[in-house]
Design an enzyme around this catalytic site. Structure first.
Site, short mmCIF file in Angstrom:
data_model
loop_
_atom_site.label_atom_id
_atom_site.label_comp_id
_atom_site.label_asym_id
_atom_site.label_seq_id
_atom_site.Cartn_x
_atom_site.Cartn_y
_atom_site.Cartn_z
N THR A 32 0.95 7.62 -3.36
CA THR A 32 1.05 8.63 -4.24
C THR A 32 2.41 9.07 -4.18
O THR A 32 2.69 10.68 -5.29
CB THR A 32 0.71 9.82 -2.56
OG1 THR A 32 -0.40 9.38 -1.94
CG2 THR A 32 0.17 11.18 -2.72
N SER A 74 -2.36 2.26 -1.55
CA SER A 74 -1.56 1.41 -0.86
C SER A 74 -3.03 1.03 -0.27
O SER A 74 -3.20 0.24 0.65
CB SER A 74 -0.69 1.92 0.47
OG SER A 74 -1.53 3.01 1.05
N THR A 110 1.08 6.03 1.46
CA THR A 110 1.44 6.32 3.32
C THR A 110 -0.01 5.61 4.06
O THR A 110 0.68 5.52 5.14
CB THR A 110 1.19 8.00 3.54
OG1 THR A 110 0.32 8.39 2.93
CG2 THR A 110 2.46 8.18 3.16
N ASP A 111 -1.19 5.65 3.46
CA ASP A 111 -1.93 4.73 4.38
C ASP A 111 -1.63 3.96 4.96
O ASP A 111 -2.31 3.33 6.16
CB ASP A 111 -2.91 4.79 3.53
CG ASP A 111 -3.96 5.67 2.50
OD1 ASP A 111 -3.08 6.97 2.97
OD2 ASP A 111 -4.67 5.15 1.88
#
Length: 352
Positions: A32, A74, A110-111
């Site tokens: 992101t 990710s 960020t996942d």
């Protein structure tokens, strides 16, 4: 800020930094933090060069280099990405002379940010600061955190106090240790927290305020040289009759992580099968509770932590199941046997 870019090999060529200036490399994987809105939602468009050029930050004491390693969300990252990233950082850490670095920043989604950060923390065996960061909102959002998180991550990576702390995560003006950080909200800017230990430090007015010294030794897993082992996570809960475990036993995995309830407890129906599997492969006992460790000697009934540990399951302390799985996969891929795996778990169990 003087941004130095060498797409082929950051840190190996390019202008030498002025005397006294710090040198940081930014390695971009996508996510992101690199995305803007497209026709169907956010899509990655910005590599390391664009991310840095659009910051508009003028650092007096830091030179920055950038390199693109991938441009993916990710959730699409795999074990190969992690190993290649660790190898790349290892090369940068060994670069000496006037081209040596003071720190590395990894930008990604960020996942799986905490997964990659923790995996790097297990694999890297040097003290060069490595800081992983991302963003919860795209680059063109009114309240985007992409620029601020990258700028703060560079400051953290360049700070001498980051050395020796293992891999760090910088987000929302807060610094966390990779071993303890968790993503605890799906989209808020304060998504990353360290539930059991709290943050390592804060970024205030472009400076890092640290909360004490390093918490524990580096684990230093060997490089993964064999195929990636199969290590599933087994969740447990109300009325669990062992159906998922029966399916796993039909084609036994190379290891297993049990996400127990409470202080490390499982339903009675799972006990015998887990004990049997633990005689042939490593079975790690974790808890689904966000804060606090699996206990070791408080409860005594069948399926309690005392019972399961006595039957051969391995204690993970406060390490959550997804991080215990990363450790177990990398340890087995690196050729470690059960005793060495147990030792690595004990190193992390009380500092996660």
């Amino acid at each position: 800020m003087r941004a130095l870019f060498d797409p082929a090999s950051p840190g190996a060529t390019g202008a030498s930094p002025a005397s006294g200036r710090r040198r940081v490399a930014v390695l971009a994987l996508g996510g992101t933090i690199a995305m803007t809105s497209g026709g169907d939602g956010l899509v990655p468009v910005a590599g390391a060069r664009r991310q840095l050029e659009e910051l508009g930050v003028a650092w007096d004491e830091i030179d920055v280099l950038g390199q693109d390693l991938a441009q993916v969300p990710s959730a699409h990252l795999g074990w190969g990405h992690l190993r290649d990233l660790a190898d790349r950082i290892g090369v940068l850490a060994r670069t000496g002379g006037p081209e040596s670095l003071d720190g590395v920043v990894v930008t990604q989604g960020t996942d799986l940010l905490e997964d990659v950060a923790f995996g790097l923390d297990l694999l890297l065996d040097h003290d060069l600061p490595v800081v992983v960061t991302g963003a919860l909102r795209g680059r063109d959002a009114v309240s985007s955190d992409a620029g601020a998180n990258l700028a703060n991550a560079v400051v953290v990576a360049a700070d001498p106090g980051a050395r020796g702390r293992g891999v760090l995560v910088a987000a929302n003006e807060t610094v966390h240790a990779a071993r303890s950080v968790r993503k605890t909200h799906t989209h808020r800017l304060e998504a990353f927290t360290s539930p059991s230990w709290g943050p390592e430090g804060l970024v205030v007015e472009g400076r890092v305020i640290w909360r004490g010294g390093p918490r524990g030794p580096r684990v230093g897993l060997p490089r993964a040289e064999r195929g990636w082992p199969r290590v599933p996570v087994l969740p447990t809960g109300l009325g669990d009759d062992g159906m998922l475990l029966d399916g796993l036993l039909a084609s036994p995995p190379d290891g297993l992580v049990v996400e127990a309830v409470g202080a490390g407890h499982v339903p009675h129906a799972l006990v015998d099968a887990l004990a049997s599997l633990a005689q042939s492969v490593p079975v790690v006992l974790c808890t689904r509770v966000p804060s606090g460790p699996v206990l070791r000697a408080t409860y005594g009934y069948a399926g309690s932590e005392t019972d399961l540990l006595r039957r051969g399951l391995l204690w993970a302390g406060a390490l959550p199941a997804h991080k215990a799985r990363i450790l177990l996969v990398l340890a087995l891929a690196g050729g470690l046997e059960r005793g060495a795996v147990e030792h690595r778990l004990s190193q992390l169990a009380v500092t996660a």
